[in-house]
Design an enzyme around this catalytic site. Structure first.
Site, PDB file in Angstrom:
ATOM      1  N   GLU A 280      -4.124   0.585   0.082  1.00 10.53           N
ATOM      2  CA  GLU A 280      -2.960   1.192  -0.585  1.00 10.53           C
ATOM      3  C   GLU A 280      -1.999   0.137  -1.110  1.00 10.53           C
ATOM      4  OE1 GLU A 280      -0.823   4.129   1.700  1.00 10.53           O
ATOM      5  OE2 GLU A 280      -2.176   5.723   1.083  1.00 10.53           O
ATOM      6  N   HIS A 301     -28.046  -2.885  11.419  1.00 11.30           N
ATOM      7  CA  HIS A 301     -29.268  -2.082  11.286  1.00 11.30           C
ATOM      8  C   HIS A 301     -29.130  -1.051  10.169  1.00 11.30           C
ATOM      9  CE1 HIS A 301     -31.038  -3.614  15.109  1.00 11.30           C
ATOM     10  NE2 HIS A 301     -29.758  -3.924  15.295  1.00 11.30           N
ATOM     11  N   LYS A 415      -3.403  15.008  -5.319  1.00 14.61           N
ATOM     12  CA  LYS A 415      -2.508  16.050  -4.781  1.00 14.61           C
ATOM     13  C   LYS A 415      -2.145  17.042  -5.874  1.00 14.61           C
ATOM     14  CE  LYS A 415      -0.139  13.197  -1.373  1.00 14.61           C
ATOM     15  NZ  LYS A 415       1.113  12.554  -1.037  1.00 14.61           N
TER      16      LYS A 415
HETATM   17  O1  PA5 Z   1       1.233   4.716   3.773  1.00 11.14           O
HETATM   18  C1  PA5 Z   1       1.635   5.736   3.250  1.00 11.14           C
HETATM   19  O2  PA5 Z   1       2.727   5.793   2.689  1.00 11.14           O
HETATM   20  C2  PA5 Z   1       0.821   7.016   3.302  1.00 11.14           C
HETATM   21  O3  PA5 Z   1      -0.428   6.823   3.842  1.00 11.14           O
HETATM   22  C3  PA5 Z   1       1.556   8.054   4.153  1.00 11.14           C
HETATM   23  O4  PA5 Z   1       1.717   7.498   5.423  1.00 11.14           O
HETATM   24  C4  PA5 Z   1       0.797   9.353   4.228  1.00 11.14           C
HETATM   25  O5  PA5 Z   1       0.556   9.830   2.941  1.00 11.14           O
HETATM   26  C5  PA5 Z   1       1.575  10.366   5.032  1.00 11.14           C
HETATM   27  O6  PA5 Z   1       2.820  10.576   4.466  1.00 11.14           O
HETATM   28  P1  PA5 Z   1       3.977  11.288   5.276  1.00 11.14           P
HETATM   29  O7  PA5 Z   1       4.308  10.465   6.439  1.00 11.14           O
HETATM   30  O8  PA5 Z   1       5.099  11.399   4.301  1.00 11.14           O
HETATM   31  O9  PA5 Z   1       3.455  12.654   5.699  1.00 11.14           O
END
Ligand code: PA5
Length: 440
Positions: A280, A301, A415
């Site tokens: 990310e 393996h 989303k």
């Molecule tokens: O690192 C990030 O920002 C994302 O992976 C969020 O943690 C994830 O989408 C969950 O978001 P939230 O904590 O707002 O529910």
């Protein structure tokens, strides 16, 4: 923690050639002029936070261990991976009695009805506490799971359900905060200046870890040691910055896939956390190294053939330990029917180490550069330091390849499509376009 870098095929001078660039980028992080610097709060969170917060988390852990048979953690992405990583690394998966805390079950990280229904059956049976975690307070997966689990809690505990539900969320906004205030749940704050994937050592990760019986004092000591080791200028003695530079050099040589390799199954979720952190943070603007993981010797393996002889765009980052908490000796048999008596005298961890050495030599000969990290011990202190190391290196690595390591604009696309297809109000036009595409 040591870095053995002679297997990466990168000379020290090549790394040190980045001295000035890294110094400039780090200075921009410190004076908060770097890209995305409104999310650099994780760098000094433990110096700034009221120590009372950590005391209260430890006390809550004790309360959960006294009053519940299990904790259900509801969250996705950065709101659960860190806790799961540390808990799986530090607890016995086979025997709950062997663990100092309660089992922790994870919900809200998938939309699978099969998974959730199986979990809900356990929630109905056991005495539980629930920790619902969402920074935005609006993420669909945890929100659905929480709606269902909340109902079971109300049926089981009536008004007292509120004492068993803890919400970890933003200090001032979001549907989860509104719900928590209305229902009177206890809350912990996810600081505004810390993004999900950098939040493992805020209440997001610490509350579940405390319930699992992990020593929070040791975690805090590990973070402090990590801050001392990796939160400073000077490429010569900052391993986090050296690793970031190594990745950048390997990427420039066409090595655009990194495999995080472990030899301990308990480290599997540390790898999942690592993949989210780097994926990310770096994967944007058509840039970045694709982070993947493998567990050896298991995956030798399955993936081993590709790693040895497939496309040469891979490098491996291997985690090994000097000390492991347990081991098994290989016994002698009078009749050597399975032909294993030559192993008598070795322990299983020693055999695993030979597998590591053999694999390293084979993969390096097969032109897969290897970065090796040796960690003193697989315990709370050293793993907290390791995760701190990865956070500092990931931020620097993102800056070195020229992206903002703290945003994630790409996660919105799926989303929006999903909301449109589900008929969420406001998505009518997109719904029509997508349905036409599906039926083309
Ligand atoms: O690192 C990030 O920002 C994302 O992976 C969020 O943690 C994830 O989408 C969950 O978001 P939230 O904590 O707002 O529910």
């Amino acid at each position: 923690m040591k870095l053995i870098d002679r297997h990466a095929g990168v000379a020290e001078e090549e790394i040190m050639a980045y001295r000035e660039e890294v110094a400039g980028l780090y200075a921009a992080m410190v004076d908060k002029t770097a890209k995305g610097s409104e999310f650099l709060g994780w760098m000094d969170y433990h110096d700034r936070e009221d120590p009372g917060v950590f005391q209260s988390i430890m006390a809550l852990g004790e309360e959960i261990r006294q009053r519940a048979e299990a904790l259900v953690v509801i969250g996705i992405g950065g709101s659960y991976l860190g806790a799961r990583a540390m808990i799986e690394a530090l607890t016995n998966p086979f025997d709950p009695e062997d663990n100092p805390g309660v089992p922790v079950y994870f919900a809200g990280n998938t939309l699978s009805g099969v998974y959730l229904e199986e979990l809900l059956r356990v929630v109905k049976e056991k005495d539980i506490y629930v920790n619902v975690i969402s920074k935005s307070g609006t993420t669909t997966e945890p929100a659905i799971a929480f709606r269902l689990i909340r109902r079971i809690m109300a049926d089981k505990y009536g008004d007292q359900a509120r004492d068993r539900i803890i919400a970890t969320t933003d200090a001032s906004r979001g549907a989860l905060l509104t719900l928590a205030r209305n229902e009177g749940y206890r809350t912990y704050v996810i600081p505004e200046d810390i993004g999900g994937r950098y939040s493992v050592f805020t209440p997001v990760g610490l509350v579940p870890m405390a319930a699992a019986g992990i020593d929070i004092g040791e975690i805090l000591r590990g973070i402090e040691a990590g801050n001392r080791a990796y939160r400073h200028q000077g490429l010569e003695d900052n391993l986090a910055h050296q690793y970031a530079v190594l990745r950048k050099i390997l990427l420039s040589r066409g090595k655009n896939i990194e495999i995080l390799v472990n030899y301990e199954p308990k480290m599997n979720y540390i790898a999942e956390w690592f993949k989210q952190l780097f994926g990310e943070s770096e994967g944007k603007e058509l840039k970045g190294i694709y982070p993947s993981s493998a567990l050896f010797s298991t995956d030798l393996h399955s993936l081993g053939q590709y790693i040895q002889e497939g496309q040469r765009n891979l490098f491996e980052t291997v985690i090994t330990f000097d000390r492991l908490p347990l081991d098994v000796a290989i016994p002698l048999e009078e009749e050597d029917l399975d032909g294993l008596n030559y192993l008598t005298g070795y322990s299983l961890n020693e055999v695993n180490h030979k597998a590591f050495q053999g694999t390293l030599l084979a993969h390096v000969a097969g032109e897969v550069p290897n970065i090796i990290f040796t960690i003193e011990s697989m315990d709370a202190f050293h793993l907290a330091r390791l995760l701190t190391f990865f956070m500092f290196s990931c931020a620097m690595s993102g800056y070195l390849i020229g992206v903002n390591p703290f945003n994630q604009p790409g996660v919105e696309s799926y989303k929006n499509n999903m909301f449109a297809l589900l008929g969420k109000p406001g998505h009518e036009a997109l719904k029509k376009t997508l349905e036409e595409k599906i039926h083309e």
